[in-house]
Design an enzyme around this catalytic site. Structure first.
Site, PDB file in Angstrom:
ATOM      1  N   GLN A 105      47.036  32.257  39.505  1.00  0.00           N
ATOM      2  CA  GLN A 105      45.687  32.751  39.776  1.00  0.00           C
ATOM      3  C   GLN A 105      44.837  32.748  38.499  1.00  0.00           C
ATOM      4  O   GLN A 105      45.260  33.271  37.472  1.00  0.00           O
ATOM      5  CB  GLN A 105      45.763  34.164  40.375  1.00  0.00           C
ATOM      6  CG  GLN A 105      44.431  34.714  40.832  1.00  0.00           C
ATOM      7  CD  GLN A 105      43.840  33.940  42.000  1.00  0.00           C
ATOM      8  OE1 GLN A 105      44.516  33.609  42.971  1.00  0.00           O
ATOM      9  NE2 GLN A 105      42.551  33.625  41.907  1.00  0.00           N
ATOM     10  N   LYS A 113      46.419  35.549  49.870  1.00  0.00           N
ATOM     11  CA  LYS A 113      47.195  34.305  49.915  1.00  0.00           C
ATOM     12  C   LYS A 113      48.616  34.582  50.389  1.00  0.00           C
ATOM     13  O   LYS A 113      49.152  33.858  51.229  1.00  0.00           O
ATOM     14  CB  LYS A 113      47.198  33.633  48.524  1.00  0.00           C
ATOM     15  CG  LYS A 113      45.852  32.994  48.209  1.00  0.00           C
ATOM     16  CD  LYS A 113      45.698  32.582  46.755  1.00  0.00           C
ATOM     17  CE  LYS A 113      44.261  32.128  46.492  1.00  0.00           C
ATOM     18  NZ  LYS A 113      43.966  31.863  45.097  1.00  0.00           N
ATOM     19  N   ASP A 168      47.250  23.623  44.260  1.00  0.00           N
ATOM     20  CA  ASP A 168      45.835  23.907  43.978  1.00  0.00           C
ATOM     21  C   ASP A 168      45.096  22.605  43.657  1.00  0.00           C
ATOM     22  O   ASP A 168      43.866  22.560  43.707  1.00  0.00           O
ATOM     23  CB  ASP A 168      45.720  24.847  42.760  1.00  0.00           C
ATOM     24  CG  ASP A 168      45.254  26.237  43.144  1.00  0.00           C
ATOM     25  OD1 ASP A 168      44.736  26.399  44.262  1.00  0.00           O
ATOM     26  OD2 ASP A 168      45.398  27.157  42.310  1.00  0.00           O
TER      27      ASP A 168
END
Ligand code: NAP
Length: 281
Positions: free
Chosen positions: A97, A53, A120
């Protein structure tokens, strides 16, 4: 005739080119898009994901911050860190994460991220925005699946779409996005009595289960579009999806491979949400 491959790598490259152009325009105005990625603990798969990422951010001209913490970081310390990032004008997207260590409540952490930076799309508010059709951040994997389906040129209006899987991050938002595109949607799960009865009627099947060979050729209507979200290992340890690719490609009109289908699109849509977040601020 074998199905046409839906190439997630090529589509990702095209979209990342567009994202880079938008990022350059923002940077020229003094607002370089910025993503903060937080990793708690040593999970090896998570280490790879966050590295990818951060690298992807650099490739499209974003500013990125990777914050790594020991597995014993307290929940309060993590929440305090998120509050700081919420207030940081150089950061437009925040990603924590998953999975987190057991002592940290993931829901509390997700809800601590400012909705304007929830790239997200996992928060309850983002889910509500999707549910009600408001402009919010869409969870990256189903958002990427929609782009893959769009790339076939097939209009979803009036089509029957079957989603296999009902997780909050993939299956459910996938169903809502398909519904928004005017498909008639069925969502199947582990208690579905006869999966094939549903998938055989589908013009579009999205498999998001996490079990290989969940969808086989006899379960697919000729000419259907098949999107394979699954990430599994075969007996030889090779990455494979939920779909029996060799069999289903002989029946479907379009199909995503694993690897090279949905996978690359997930990070691309994270970048898309982040540039969008920067444009909105
Ligand atoms: P998940 O939370 O474990 O959800 C799996 C879903 O599959 C559940 O809703 C479950 O039903 C359903 N299911 C299980 N067995 C089934 C069966 N025999 N028939 C029908 N449905 C069944 O997984 P997830 O996070 O949604 O991820 C799904 C897969 O996609 C995994 O392989 C994951 O690694 C992969 N993935 C890939 C990407 C990518 O970027 N490529 C991103 C995210 C996820 P119940 O709800 O009834 O338990």
């Amino acid at each position: 005739m074998p199905a046409q491959l839906i190439d997630g790598i090529a589509l990702s490259q095209k979209l990342r080119g567009e994202i880079a152009a938008r990022a350059a325009a923002l940077t020229a105005k003094g607002k370089q898009p910025g993503l903060a990625v937080i990793l708690v603990g040593e999970d090896p798969a998570s280490q790879v994901y966050v590295r990818n990422k951060v690298k992807a951010c650099g490739d499209v001209g974003f500013h990125s911050v990777l914050e790594k913490y020991e597995a014993d970081l307290s929940e309060a310390a993590l929440l305090a860190r998120i509050a700081k990032l919420n207030a940081d004008p150089a950061i437009h997207g925040i990603l924590v994460q998953m999975p987190l260590p057991k002592h940290i409540n993931p829901h509390k952490v997700i809800e601590a991220i400012s909705t304007t930076k929830d790239v997200d799309g996992y928060s309850v508010l983002s889910a509500g925005e999707l549910m009600t059709g408001l402009a919010g951040f869409r969870p990256c994997t189903p958002y990427g699946c929609m782009k893959l389906i769009e790339s076939t040129g097939v209009d979803l209006r009036g089509k029957h779409a079957v989603v296999i899987g009902r997780s909050n991050t993939v299956g459910k938002p996938m169903g809502l996005l398909l519904l928004q595109a005017n498909a008639t949607v069925t969502i199947c799960h582990s208690a579905t009595a006869d999966l094939g009865v549903h998938t055989r009627q589908a013009d579009v099947v999205v498999a998001a289960v996490g079990r290989r060979n969940t969808l086989t050729a006899d379960m697919v209507k000729p000419g259907a579009i098949v999107i394979d979200v699954g990430m599994n290992r075969d007996d030889a340890g090779k990455l494979c999806g939920d779909v029996d690719f060799a069999g289903v490609k002989e029946v479907a009109s379009h199909i995503t491979p694993v690897p090279g289908g949905v996978g690359p699109m997930t990070i691309t849509m994270l970048l898309m949400n982040t540039v969008e977040a920067a444009e909105r601020m």
